[in-house]
Every structure is written in structure tokens, then in C-alpha cells.
Write an enzyme that holds these catalytic residues in place. Sequence first.
Site, PDB file in Angstrom:
ATOM      1  N   THR A 133       0.842  -1.192   0.000  1.00 16.78           N
ATOM      2  CA  THR A 133       0.000   0.000   0.000  1.00 16.78           C
ATOM      3  C   THR A 133       0.878   1.243   0.000  1.00 16.78           C
ATOM      4  O   THR A 133       0.401   2.355   0.103  1.00 16.78           O
ATOM      5  CB  THR A 133      -0.902   0.024   1.249  1.00 16.78           C
ATOM      6  OG1 THR A 133      -0.080  -0.137   2.416  1.00 16.78           O
ATOM      7  CG2 THR A 133      -1.881  -1.119   1.208  1.00 16.78           C
ATOM      8  N   SER A 171       6.264   7.380  10.322  1.00 18.81           N
ATOM      9  CA  SER A 171       5.215   6.857   9.464  1.00 18.81           C
ATOM     10  C   SER A 171       5.219   7.607   8.148  1.00 18.81           C
ATOM     11  O   SER A 171       5.921   8.585   7.983  1.00 18.81           O
ATOM     12  CB  SER A 171       3.860   7.031  10.135  1.00 18.81           C
ATOM     13  OG  SER A 171       3.525   8.400  10.162  1.00 18.81           O
ATOM     14  N   LYS A 172       4.412   7.108   7.242  1.00 16.49           N
ATOM     15  CA  LYS A 172       4.350   7.760   5.941  1.00 16.49           C
ATOM     16  C   LYS A 172       3.905   9.204   6.078  1.00 16.49           C
ATOM     17  O   LYS A 172       4.291  10.071   5.307  1.00 16.49           O
ATOM     18  CB  LYS A 172       3.383   7.003   5.047  1.00 16.49           C
ATOM     19  CG  LYS A 172       3.938   5.662   4.601  1.00 16.49           C
ATOM     20  CD  LYS A 172       2.848   4.789   3.999  1.00 16.49           C
ATOM     21  CE  LYS A 172       3.293   3.334   4.033  1.00 16.49           C
ATOM     22  NZ  LYS A 172       2.190   2.419   3.755  1.00 16.49           N
ATOM     23  N   ARG A 173       3.085   9.435   7.085  1.00 16.31           N
ATOM     24  CA  ARG A 173       2.592  10.790   7.317  1.00 16.31           C
ATOM     25  C   ARG A 173       3.642  11.695   7.952  1.00 16.31           C
ATOM     26  O   ARG A 173       3.523  12.906   7.954  1.00 16.31           O
ATOM     27  CB  ARG A 173       1.363  10.749   8.242  1.00 16.31           C
ATOM     28  CG  ARG A 173       0.051  10.540   7.561  1.00 16.31           C
ATOM     29  CD  ARG A 173      -0.159   9.136   7.041  1.00 16.31           C
ATOM     30  NE  ARG A 173       0.044   8.106   8.053  1.00 16.31           N
ATOM     31  CZ  ARG A 173      -0.057   6.820   7.810  1.00 16.31           C
ATOM     32  NH1 ARG A 173      -0.298   6.402   6.583  1.00 16.31           N
ATOM     33  NH2 ARG A 173       0.128   5.938   8.747  1.00 16.31           N
ATOM     34  N   HIS A 174       4.640  11.051   8.574  1.00 17.79           N
ATOM     35  CA  HIS A 174       5.608  11.846   9.323  1.00 17.79           C
ATOM     36  C   HIS A 174       7.003  11.840   8.721  1.00 17.79           C
ATOM     37  O   HIS A 174       7.999  11.641   9.408  1.00 17.79           O
ATOM     38  CB  HIS A 174       5.675  11.362  10.767  1.00 17.79           C
ATOM     39  CG  HIS A 174       4.571  11.899  11.610  1.00 17.79           C
ATOM     40  ND1 HIS A 174       3.284  11.394  11.540  1.00 17.79           N
ATOM     41  CD2 HIS A 174       4.527  12.913  12.497  1.00 17.79           C
ATOM     42  CE1 HIS A 174       2.513  12.070  12.375  1.00 17.79           C
ATOM     43  NE2 HIS A 174       3.224  12.994  12.963  1.00 17.79           N
TER      44      HIS A 174
END
Length: 471
Positions: free
Chosen positions: A12, A240-243
Amino acid sequence: MTVVTRFAPSPTGFLHIGGARTALFNWLYARHNGGKFLLRIEDTDRERSTDEAIQAILDGMKWMGLDWDGDPVYQFSRRDRHVEVANQLLADGNAYYCYASKEELAEMREKAREEGRPPGYDGRWRDRDPSEVPEGVSPVVRFKSPNEGSTVIQDAVQGNVTIANAQLDDLILLRADGTPTYMLSVIVDDHDMGVTDIIRGDDHLTNAARQLQLYHALGWDAPRMAHIPLIHGPDGAKLSKRHGALGIEAYRDMGYLPEAMRNYLLRLGWSHGNDEIISTEQAIEWFNLENIGKSAARFDFDKLENLNGHYIREGDNAYLASLVRPVLAQKTGENVTDEQISLIEKAMNGLKERAKSVISLAESSLFLIAKRPLALDSKAEKLLDADAAAILSRVADALEGLSGWEKEMLEATVRECAESEGLKLGKIAQPLRAALTGTTVSPGIFDVLEVLGRDEAIGRIRDAAKSEPTT
RNA sequence: GUCCCCUUCGUCUAGUGGUUAGGACGCCAGAUUUUCAUUCUGGAAACAGGGGUUCGACUCCCCUAGGGGAUGCCA
């Protein structure tokens, strides 16, 4: 029993740093034990899985040098088998159909929270009479998990972790559309693939308890488990991908060597006494589960960079030149010729001593393939005043009289010039460097002189001195 | 909220009841030097807090605090 490990990313997104370390540990453990390292793509989430992500993961693994045994297993292709196991569970009375709606589920969660109870599904369809089944609702299949007692995870890293069974609700095995969920798929696949050791992030620790219950219901032996701590960002927050988590290819693009990444990632969370520089061969020999730390680690670019510098200095010249090639092409916007690469390879000993990344290696190689007249940076320009020009002119004369072009005689000649001018070597070396490289920073000036070759070197000096040969 | 895990220099870590608490990165100073780097030498820098247990705790137990993870018809 032969050790079989696996890396099971979900496609993903790209292969991020935490996944890369998990893969590395699994790979090392398998190689250390002469076992197998399998790759399984967990693509059961059809909504979010993409081919690009699969490709990125495969490429990332290859770049990291983590080769897997056999073909990758695509989890979605095994869905029939997963359903078969769910049906078996159903037949054995270890699973049941559940018709609860999403709204009911949300209510249950909220209520549990208010009452300070463990959250989750309350088991209302566990033993309900089939006559109560509502019309037109396709049910999910839930696992009938034990309510009493507790489950103990005997973890190779975390030790024994006990979770009360009351804490774990009846998880979904098959979705309303009949597709298997992760929790079912993992255990079926790990079992069928003969996985003996599961090494994964400790965000799966609670899942482990649920999975153990499933193994037990199925009468299967559970693999040994090792839940490794997560990697945090430099700020201590979850990576994370967001961070700001980067895909492994981003590190490649920043000029890090895979051998440096392996060493860095290995050392992040695993130790072998005071050893810091650990080759991959050495790592395979030494790696174990016992020395994996239990606390989360922060990612530190400074240390990675230091290690990268080390592996660049130790790197083979032809190998480094080949890595520099595409970067150079990209920077110059031109094709890089074999001649230019061999020139860079010849200068590599001086170049690599100063580089921290493939990018900086390429940048410092740029002067070698530059065309005359050289563009000077501001510091170089400042250095090349009238006095310097006059001196360089005489240096060019002296060099022109040379019968050969070896470093030793070049150095002797330049040193003689300095002496006869009554100058310290530095007073000549710096203008010379500016003339030859267009900058004030470079490998040893005599190396530069030698590698550039007679014609090119003298040409560049004359350019800077704005002089013609005096004879 | 509930459950689980973690806590040694700024960072990564060694340490497994008795150590001047070690190493590495980074930082500072010095040496080497044709620049920059490399290399070498030296320095500052840590056991989260509180209770126990013990002749003796960084090491064992409990509590507190802080951090993290899980809590999906995601994986």
C-alpha cells in the site's frame, strides 16, 4: 528443523525504513541458520494495494541486497485456501456468522469505553439462534475466541507477554463480501509456507495473541515469534508515511550505499558488544535474536552518513565510478563517456576520501570532466589575482619542460617553483587548485595534476594565467 | 478509556549485584597537512523519579512519571 523466515509487506506504499530493517533481520536470521527467507506480498486489501507499490518493494529489496528464496507469494492468490480454513473453523464450531451492522459496532465500542471495559465486539451473535438472522444482510464470519483465561506470547525479544483473553474480541475471519482478512490469511500462509520464525514490528504484538488463539483452534503449531521495536523519527515521534518517512529508494537517491544502510539498520536495535563497523558477511555470522534491543530507536542521519563515508572510502574504485555515472549524467545533462569514467576512476582514491555520499562524490568529480575554459567559483576567482597569474605562468613553463608526467616529478617541480619564488607551497598550491579545478577544494593537487594529464592540466593553468607559452 | 511494551551521555548502544559506567555518531580542543577531508590525540556529556530487597544496586521487586504500540469488514 530448517529455519524459514519471511518478510510480508503490504503493497500500500513503498518500502520504508522500518520495513527494510525487518526484512534485513529476517534475511540475516535465515542466512545465519542456513535456512530460507521468503517474501510474501500481503495484497488482500484490494482497495489500497497497487502494482507500483509492489514494484517499489521488490526494487527496494534488490537494492538492499536482500535476496529471497523462491518466487514471491501473493497473498490474494491464496484466498480460496483462506476461505477453506475459515469454513473448517465454522464446521468445527470455532467460528460463526455475525450480522451486526457497522452502527451496532460503533455503539458497542462507545459503550465499552464509557464503562471502562475492553473495547470491541460483544459477541452478540456468538450463540444466537439461526432463526433470528435478519433478511438481506450478508454476514461476516467471526472467530469464536476463548473468553476465559489468558494467552501467553513467548517472544524471543519481548519475553513472555501475557494477555487476558477477555481483552480480545471475536475477530473477523471473512468479510461480508467473503474475502479473508489479514488475521486469517497470515496464519494460514505462515503455516502453509512452513514459516518457523516470525520476525516483525512490535506493532503486531497484540495481533500475535489473537493469532496464537487461531493456531490453537486449528491444532497447528505456532511459529516462534520475535517482535522488534519500531523505529522513530529524529523527533522521537512515530516514523510513518505521514511523518516524513522515506522510501528506501529515497536513501539511494540521497547517495547512500546499500552496504552502509545494512550496517546502520543492523546496528539500530541490534548489537554485538562494541562493534560498530560490521560487514554483511560478519553480520550473517553474528546475527541472533538475543541481542535485539527492546526499546524503540530514533533514526539518526549523522551516523548513517558517517557509516556511508566509511563504506565509500573502503569501496572499490570501479564500483564507485559506476555509481557516480548516472548522477553525473543527471547533473551535467549530458552523456558521460567511458573515457570520462575511467578518468574519474583514476582519481577515485583522492575523491572517495572526501565523500560522504555518492552525490558529493559526483559533485567533486565534476571538475575532471569540465570543458576549458573552466568556470570558476567566487573563491577561486578571488584567488587568481595578477600575482597568482604571473606565478602560474611560470609554473606552466616549468611543467612544460618536463619529460614525463608522474606525480613524483610534478610535485618536485612545483616545490622547486615555490622555493625559487620564495613562497610557501600553499601559496602556489591554492591558485593552482583554482586553475585546475575551478574551486578551492579538491583532492591533493599533485594527484589532480597527474590525472588530468599534461595537455589538459597545462591548458587549464594557461587559461588561468591568461598566458601563452614563453618559448 | 482499556490492554501491552519501553526508559544508560543529544543520538545509537555495551553492561546481566561489587566497573574510575565502556564504545560509536555528533560536538569542542589540539596534532598532521597544499585546500577540504581522512587519520591521530585529548575533552565535555548518561543510569527518569521515589520506595523497597541486599553488606552492596544501572543491574532484582513495587509505585509514579514520561514515551511508544494496539484497540478496523487495514495490513
